[in-house]
Design a protein around this motif. Structure first.
Motif, PDB file in Angstrom:
ATOM      1  N   GLY A 149       0.779  -1.222   0.000  1.00 14.36           N
ATOM      2  CA  GLY A 149       0.000   0.000   0.000  1.00 14.36           C
ATOM      3  C   GLY A 149       0.817   1.280   0.000  1.00 14.36           C
ATOM      4  N   HIS A 150       2.155   1.179  -0.089  1.00 12.24           N
ATOM      5  CA  HIS A 150       3.020   2.351  -0.078  1.00 12.24           C
ATOM      6  C   HIS A 150       3.711   2.496  -1.419  1.00 12.24           C
ATOM      7  CE1 HIS A 150       2.618   2.910   4.234  1.00 12.24           C
ATOM      8  NE2 HIS A 150       2.865   1.634   4.399  1.00 12.24           N
ATOM      9  N   THR A 151       3.918   3.728  -1.836  1.00 12.71           N
ATOM     10  CA  THR A 151       4.719   3.973  -3.027  1.00 12.71           C
ATOM     11  C   THR A 151       6.180   3.698  -2.690  1.00 12.71           C
ATOM     12  OG1 THR A 151       5.041   6.307  -2.503  1.00 12.71           O
ATOM     13  CG2 THR A 151       3.110   5.737  -3.832  1.00 12.71           C
ATOM     14  N   TRP A 152       7.028   3.698  -3.700  1.00  7.37           N
ATOM     15  CA  TRP A 152       8.432   3.376  -3.451  1.00  7.37           C
ATOM     16  C   TRP A 152       9.111   4.464  -2.626  1.00  7.37           C
ATOM     17  CZ3 TRP A 152      12.541   6.230  -5.408  1.00  7.37           C
ATOM     18  CH2 TRP A 152      12.217   7.183  -6.371  1.00  7.37           C
ATOM     19  N   ILE A 153       8.666   5.701  -2.752  1.00  7.39           N
ATOM     20  CA  ILE A 153       9.257   6.776  -1.944  1.00  7.39           C
ATOM     21  C   ILE A 153       8.878   6.593  -0.472  1.00  7.39           C
ATOM     22  CG2 ILE A 153       9.228   9.263  -1.505  1.00  7.39           C
ATOM     23  CD1 ILE A 153       8.924   9.671  -4.499  1.00  7.39           C
ATOM     24  N   GLU A 154       7.617   6.263  -0.206  1.00  9.90           N
ATOM     25  CA  GLU A 154       7.189   6.020   1.175  1.00  9.90           C
ATOM     26  C   GLU A 154       7.895   4.803   1.763  1.00  9.90           C
ATOM     27  OE1 GLU A 154       3.039   5.639   0.552  1.00  9.90           O
ATOM     28  OE2 GLU A 154       2.646   7.772   0.704  1.00  9.90           O
ATOM     29  N   SER A 155       8.102   3.769   0.946  1.00  5.06           N
ATOM     30  CA  SER A 155       8.818   2.586   1.420  1.00  5.06           C
ATOM     31  C   SER A 155      10.262   2.918   1.758  1.00  5.06           C
ATOM     32  CB  SER A 155       8.781   1.477   0.375  1.00  5.06           C
ATOM     33  OG  SER A 155       7.463   1.045   0.158  1.00  5.06           O
ATOM     34  N   LEU A 156      10.910   3.737   0.930  1.00 10.64           N
ATOM     35  CA  LEU A 156      12.287   4.149   1.232  1.00 10.64           C
ATOM     36  C   LEU A 156      12.350   4.991   2.505  1.00 10.64           C
ATOM     37  CD1 LEU A 156      13.732   5.024  -2.278  1.00 10.64           C
ATOM     38  CD2 LEU A 156      14.280   3.059  -0.852  1.00 10.64           C
ATOM     39  N   LYS A 157      11.367   5.853   2.700  1.00  3.45           N
ATOM     40  CA  LYS A 157      11.326   6.651   3.934  1.00  3.45           C
ATOM     41  C   LYS A 157      11.166   5.747   5.155  1.00  3.45           C
ATOM     42  CE  LYS A 157       9.470  10.947   2.057  1.00  3.45           C
ATOM     43  NZ  LYS A 157       8.286  11.823   2.013  1.00  3.45           N
ATOM     44  N   ASN A 158      10.300   4.737   5.053  1.00  5.92           N
ATOM     45  CA  ASN A 158      10.110   3.809   6.170  1.00  5.92           C
ATOM     46  C   ASN A 158      11.374   3.013   6.440  1.00  5.92           C
ATOM     47  OD1 ASN A 158       7.504   4.562   6.721  1.00  5.92           O
ATOM     48  ND2 ASN A 158       6.583   2.935   5.488  1.00  5.92           N
ATOM     49  N   MET A 159      12.060   2.571   5.375  1.00 12.35           N
ATOM     50  CA  MET A 159      13.315   1.836   5.569  1.00 12.35           C
ATOM     51  C   MET A 159      14.376   2.724   6.202  1.00 12.35           C
ATOM     52  SD  MET A 159      13.857  -0.643   2.351  1.00 12.35           S
ATOM     53  CE  MET A 159      12.745  -0.109   1.074  1.00 12.35           C
TER      54      MET A 159
ATOM     55  N   PHE B 236      13.854   5.364   8.131  1.00  7.77           N
ATOM     56  CA  PHE B 236      13.455   5.572   9.523  1.00  7.77           C
ATOM     57  C   PHE B 236      13.807   4.351  10.369  1.00  7.77           C
ATOM     58  CE2 PHE B 236      10.300   5.187  12.925  1.00  7.77           C
ATOM     59  CZ  PHE B 236      10.529   6.380  13.594  1.00  7.77           C
ATOM     60  N   TYR B 237      13.561   3.170   9.830  1.00  9.07           N
ATOM     61  CA  TYR B 237      13.870   1.947  10.573  1.00  9.07           C
ATOM     62  C   TYR B 237      15.370   1.815  10.801  1.00  9.07           C
ATOM     63  CZ  TYR B 237      14.559  -2.918  11.697  1.00  9.07           C
ATOM     64  OH  TYR B 237      14.960  -4.070  12.301  1.00  9.07           O
ATOM     65  N   MET B 238      16.159   2.112   9.782  1.00 14.00           N
ATOM     66  CA  MET B 238      17.611   1.987   9.922  1.00 14.00           C
ATOM     67  C   MET B 238      18.163   3.000  10.929  1.00 14.00           C
ATOM     68  SD  MET B 238      18.403  -0.554   8.128  1.00 14.00           S
ATOM     69  CE  MET B 238      20.166  -0.469   8.029  1.00 14.00           C
ATOM     70  N   GLN B 239      17.544   4.169  11.011  1.00 15.57           N
ATOM     71  CA  GLN B 239      18.021   5.199  11.925  1.00 15.57           C
ATOM     72  C   GLN B 239      17.600   4.942  13.373  1.00 15.57           C
ATOM     73  OE1 GLN B 239      20.157   7.681  11.167  1.00 15.57           O
ATOM     74  NE2 GLN B 239      20.266   6.657   9.194  1.00 15.57           N
ATOM     75  N   THR B 240      16.396   4.418  13.561  1.00 15.47           N
ATOM     76  CA  THR B 240      15.874   4.278  14.920  1.00 15.47           C
ATOM     77  C   THR B 240      15.804   2.844  15.404  1.00 15.47           C
ATOM     78  OG1 THR B 240      13.613   4.141  14.113  1.00 15.47           O
ATOM     79  CG2 THR B 240      14.443   6.321  14.688  1.00 15.47           C
TER      80      THR B 240
END
Length: 129
Positions: free
Chosen positions: A75-85, A87-91
């Motif tokens: 349900g996410h575009t590739w830009i939203e998926s990259l943002k989530n990845m 965020f996950y890598m940072q936190t």
């Protein structure tokens, strides 16, 4: 027996701009056509091939751009998926809310229960002079 369920409004009824495509999809389509056209024009000028054959050189570069516009992952575009990845890598936390249980309230099953309940021993180190 057939039971009709309500459709997801956001998924079923997109904000269509032109012939069922959203503005985002149309933007990616225009970019893909410009990239393919530029490559076809440069191949035509460089090699002197017929223009209808030069167009085939731009298609491999056009397909990934169209893929990025049309495909959604969970349900996410590739830009939203990259943002989530990112965020996950940072936190190192999930980018969504989940139920968590309090470990102190519930006992976790383990074959080695003595280690869980025993306090940790302090290590003493001796320094050599």
């Amino acid at each position: 027996m057939k039971i009709d369920l309500n459709k997801d409004f956001e998924e079923q009824y997109k904000n269509e701009l032109w012939k069922g495509f959203t503005a985002r999809e149309l933007g990616y389509g225009v970019v893909a056509l410009l990239v393919a056209g530029g490559i076809a024009f440069s191949v035509w000028k460089a090699t002197g091939l017929a223009i209808n054959l030069s167009i085939y050189a731009g298609i491999p570069f056009m397909v990934p751009i169209i893929y990025l516009a049309m495909v959604k992952h969970q349900g996410h575009t590739w830009i939203e998926s990259l943002k989530n990845m990112w965020f996950y890598m940072q936190t190192k936390e999930l980018p969504c809310e989940m139920e968590e249980r309090n470990v102190s309230q519930h006992r976790i099953f383990s074959m080695d229960t003595k280690r869980i309940n025993e306090p940790k021993k302090k290590r003493t180190t001796r320094r050599k002079k």
